[in-house]
Design a protein around this motif. Sequence first.
Motif, mmCIF file in Angstrom:
data_model
loop_
_atom_site.group_PDB
_atom_site.id
_atom_site.type_symbol
_atom_site.label_atom_id
_atom_site.label_comp_id
_atom_site.label_asym_id
_atom_site.label_seq_id
_atom_site.Cartn_x
_atom_site.Cartn_y
_atom_site.Cartn_z
ATOM 1 N N ALA A 37 -9.005 -9.773 2.891
ATOM 2 C CA ALA A 37 -8.993 -8.113 2.467
ATOM 3 C C ALA A 37 -9.277 -7.888 1.255
ATOM 4 O O ALA A 37 -8.453 -8.300 0.394
ATOM 5 N N ALA A 38 -10.489 -7.289 0.944
ATOM 6 C CA ALA A 38 -10.802 -7.135 -0.492
ATOM 7 C C ALA A 38 -11.039 -5.590 -0.754
ATOM 8 O O ALA A 38 -11.408 -4.796 -0.096
ATOM 9 N N GLU A 39 -10.718 -5.053 -2.103
ATOM 10 C CA GLU A 39 -10.621 -3.786 -2.309
ATOM 11 C C GLU A 39 -12.150 -3.352 -2.097
ATOM 12 O O GLU A 39 -12.376 -2.081 -1.831
ATOM 13 N N ASP A 40 -13.034 -4.096 -2.536
ATOM 14 C CA ASP A 40 -14.444 -3.807 -2.681
ATOM 15 C C ASP A 40 -15.301 -5.000 -2.452
ATOM 16 O O ASP A 40 -15.333 -5.849 -3.198
ATOM 17 N N THR A 41 -15.625 -5.158 -1.296
ATOM 18 C CA THR A 41 -16.528 -6.394 -0.865
ATOM 19 C C THR A 41 -17.821 -6.506 -1.558
ATOM 20 O O THR A 41 -18.188 -7.609 -1.914
ATOM 21 N N ARG A 42 -18.443 -5.401 -2.209
ATOM 22 C CA ARG A 42 -19.410 -5.584 -2.926
ATOM 23 C C ARG A 42 -19.218 -6.319 -4.455
ATOM 24 O O ARG A 42 -20.112 -7.079 -4.690
ATOM 25 N N ARG A 43 -18.159 -5.834 -4.850
ATOM 26 C CA ARG A 43 -17.836 -6.681 -6.135
ATOM 27 C C ARG A 43 -17.142 -7.932 -5.893
ATOM 28 O O ARG A 43 -17.335 -8.878 -6.680
ATOM 29 N N SER A 44 -16.593 -8.416 -4.461
ATOM 30 C CA SER A 44 -15.916 -9.697 -4.452
ATOM 31 C C SER A 44 -16.698 -10.543 -3.940
ATOM 32 O O SER A 44 -16.583 -11.774 -4.241
ATOM 33 N N THR A 45 -18.015 -10.133 -3.328
ATOM 34 C CA THR A 45 -18.822 -11.000 -2.513
ATOM 35 C C THR A 45 -19.342 -11.951 -3.611
ATOM 36 O O THR A 45 -19.539 -13.221 -3.285
ATOM 37 N N ILE A 58 -13.074 -8.315 4.808
ATOM 38 C CA ILE A 58 -13.103 -6.857 5.268
ATOM 39 C C ILE A 58 -12.654 -5.959 4.300
ATOM 40 O O ILE A 58 -12.097 -6.559 3.471
ATOM 41 N N PRO A 59 -13.326 -4.623 4.088
ATOM 42 C CA PRO A 59 -12.891 -3.804 2.954
ATOM 43 C C PRO A 59 -11.375 -3.360 3.033
ATOM 44 O O PRO A 59 -11.159 -2.812 4.182
ATOM 45 N N PHE A 60 -10.877 -3.293 2.259
ATOM 46 C CA PHE A 60 -9.352 -2.859 2.346
ATOM 47 C C PHE A 60 -9.355 -2.102 0.884
ATOM 48 O O PHE A 60 -8.980 -2.521 -0.022
ATOM 49 N N HIS A 61 -9.220 -0.534 1.127
ATOM 50 C CA HIS A 61 -8.991 0.216 -0.219
ATOM 51 C C HIS A 61 -8.179 1.136 0.157
ATOM 52 O O HIS A 61 -7.648 1.557 1.377
ATOM 53 N N GLU A 62 -7.869 2.406 -0.903
ATOM 54 C CA GLU A 62 -6.998 3.228 -0.896
ATOM 55 C C GLU A 62 -7.392 4.232 0.336
ATOM 56 O O GLU A 62 -6.474 5.065 1.020
ATOM 57 N N HIS A 63 -8.750 4.313 0.754
ATOM 58 C CA HIS A 63 -9.209 5.274 1.532
ATOM 59 C C HIS A 63 -8.972 4.895 3.139
ATOM 60 O O HIS A 63 -9.168 5.767 4.043
ATOM 61 N N GLU A 65 -6.564 2.071 3.937
ATOM 62 C CA GLU A 65 -5.236 1.234 4.064
ATOM 63 C C GLU A 65 -4.222 1.722 5.250
ATOM 64 O O GLU A 65 -3.900 0.768 5.819
ATOM 65 N N TRP A 66 -4.127 2.913 5.186
ATOM 66 C CA TRP A 66 -3.265 3.537 6.229
ATOM 67 C C TRP A 66 -3.713 3.088 7.619
ATOM 68 O O TRP A 66 -2.891 2.766 8.663
ATOM 69 N N ARG A 67 -5.092 3.287 7.847
ATOM 70 C CA ARG A 67 -5.869 3.031 9.110
ATOM 71 C C ARG A 67 -5.701 1.607 9.343
ATOM 72 O O ARG A 67 -5.495 0.949 10.671
ATOM 73 N N LEU A 68 -6.355 0.906 8.501
ATOM 74 C CA LEU A 68 -6.286 -0.905 8.683
ATOM 75 C C LEU A 68 -5.479 -1.552 8.555
ATOM 76 O O LEU A 68 -5.360 -2.673 9.153
ATOM 77 N N GLY A 69 -4.327 -1.084 7.689
ATOM 78 C CA GLY A 69 -3.008 -1.678 7.648
ATOM 79 C C GLY A 69 -2.336 -2.468 8.786
ATOM 80 O O GLY A 69 -2.060 -3.527 8.860
ATOM 81 N N PRO A 70 -2.202 -1.406 10.050
ATOM 82 C CA PRO A 70 -1.458 -1.852 11.109
ATOM 83 C C PRO A 70 -2.200 -2.933 11.848
ATOM 84 O O PRO A 70 -1.815 -3.692 12.403
ATOM 85 N N GLU A 71 -3.662 -2.908 11.765
ATOM 86 C CA GLU A 71 -4.418 -3.783 12.549
ATOM 87 C C GLU A 71 -4.350 -5.237 11.809
ATOM 88 O O GLU A 71 -4.502 -6.211 12.435
ATOM 89 N N THR A 90 -4.500 -9.237 -10.493
ATOM 90 C CA THR A 90 -3.399 -9.408 -9.579
ATOM 91 C C THR A 90 -3.393 -7.954 -8.689
ATOM 92 O O THR A 90 -3.362 -6.920 -9.155
ATOM 93 N N PRO A 91 -3.638 -8.187 -7.195
ATOM 94 C CA PRO A 91 -3.414 -7.145 -6.272
ATOM 95 C C PRO A 91 -1.971 -6.228 -6.662
ATOM 96 O O PRO A 91 -1.302 -6.728 -7.141
ATOM 97 N N LEU A 92 -2.389 -4.775 -6.063
ATOM 98 C CA LEU A 92 -1.149 -4.044 -6.234
ATOM 99 C C LEU A 92 -0.738 -3.391 -7.416
ATOM 100 O O LEU A 92 0.055 -2.527 -7.761
ATOM 101 N N VAL A 93 -1.473 -4.162 -8.675
ATOM 102 C CA VAL A 93 -1.280 -3.520 -10.120
ATOM 103 C C VAL A 93 -2.425 -2.378 -10.253
ATOM 104 O O VAL A 93 -3.163 -2.734 -10.384
ATOM 105 N N SER A 94 -1.785 -1.181 -10.099
ATOM 106 C CA SER A 94 -2.791 0.040 -9.841
ATOM 107 C C SER A 94 -3.697 -0.121 -9.039
ATOM 108 O O SER A 94 -5.047 0.320 -9.240
ATOM 109 N N ASP A 95 -3.437 -1.082 -7.809
ATOM 110 C CA ASP A 95 -4.521 -1.187 -6.813
ATOM 111 C C ASP A 95 -4.001 -1.102 -5.480
ATOM 112 O O ASP A 95 -2.505 -1.003 -5.411
ATOM 113 N N PRO A 96 -4.688 -1.041 -4.437
ATOM 114 C CA PRO A 96 -4.171 -0.858 -2.999
ATOM 115 C C PRO A 96 -3.301 -2.179 -2.606
ATOM 116 O O PRO A 96 -3.521 -3.110 -3.246
ATOM 117 N N GLY A 97 -2.575 -1.946 -1.561
ATOM 118 C CA GLY A 97 -1.792 -3.152 -1.280
ATOM 119 C C GLY A 97 -0.524 -2.906 -0.961
ATOM 120 O O GLY A 97 0.268 -3.851 -0.099
#
Length: 280
Positions: A37-45, A58-63, A65-71, A90-97
């Motif tokens: 689960a990547a904040e921005d797949t374009r940057r992580s790829t 899979i993209p996982f970002h602030e927009h 997170e609520w929908r995809l998290g349960p999945e 490091t994830p969660l430091v001013s980032d989603p998660g």
Amino acid sequence: MVSIEAGILYVVATPIGNRGDMSPRAIETLKGVDRIAAEDTRRSTPLLRDFGIDTPLIPFHEHNEWRLGPELIEKIVSGESVALISDAGTPLVSDPGYHLTRAALEAGLRVVPIPGPSAPIAGLSVAGLPTDRFLFVGFLPPKPGQRSNELERLREWTATLVFFEAPHRIEAALADMARVLGGERRATLCRELTKTFETVHHNSLAGLCDFVGADPNQRRGEFVLVVEGAPAKSGELDEEVERIATILADELPVKQAAALTAKITGAKKNAVYQFLVASG
């Protein structure tokens, strides 16, 4: 060799700039999990491609997170292993998660950290300011009034302060810091840490205002600002010093407790002694 276990959420740190900071354990983990689960797949790829990692992204970002998290939680519960990464560091430091890790814990799942680069810690390590206590503030509010109000709330904090800032706000943020916190406060500007045009500049807040204002290049990139905490008021001790002194006084004579507290914290021995005598 890293052993990837089923049904685990891995929180994986990635480089903040220099690819050489990618740890072997992070690489093996990202290769071994079922999905990332990547904040921005374009940057992580491009990063993952450089290390031969072809795990599904899979993209996982602030927009979302609520929908995809349960999945994602359902997939982990069913036995999949998932790695969470951010754009950098490091994830969660001013980032989603946060919500994902909280949901995983509430579901009784293991959350495993794969530690590595962190911009705030990197900035602290080179700032030459006290690191025994620090407050990570992250980004200040973008609007001037709200930013000033937040700085007013931080003005009396004695702990070292660590901020993120964006290039288009760096001048205004420094000017407000100098005005509210005091232009004489020592501070370190860290720009583009670990990258080609890295800058680490030590000065007062007023001096940093002049430094950034005089050079357009110093207004580009990503910033970590490390700012000296407020001086302790005369006759007053930091709460942490008082806590340590009180604990030691329960086991030692007052003079010994005061001396040991002063040695541990750097506080003045007489001030600690007076506090202990006054508190009984």
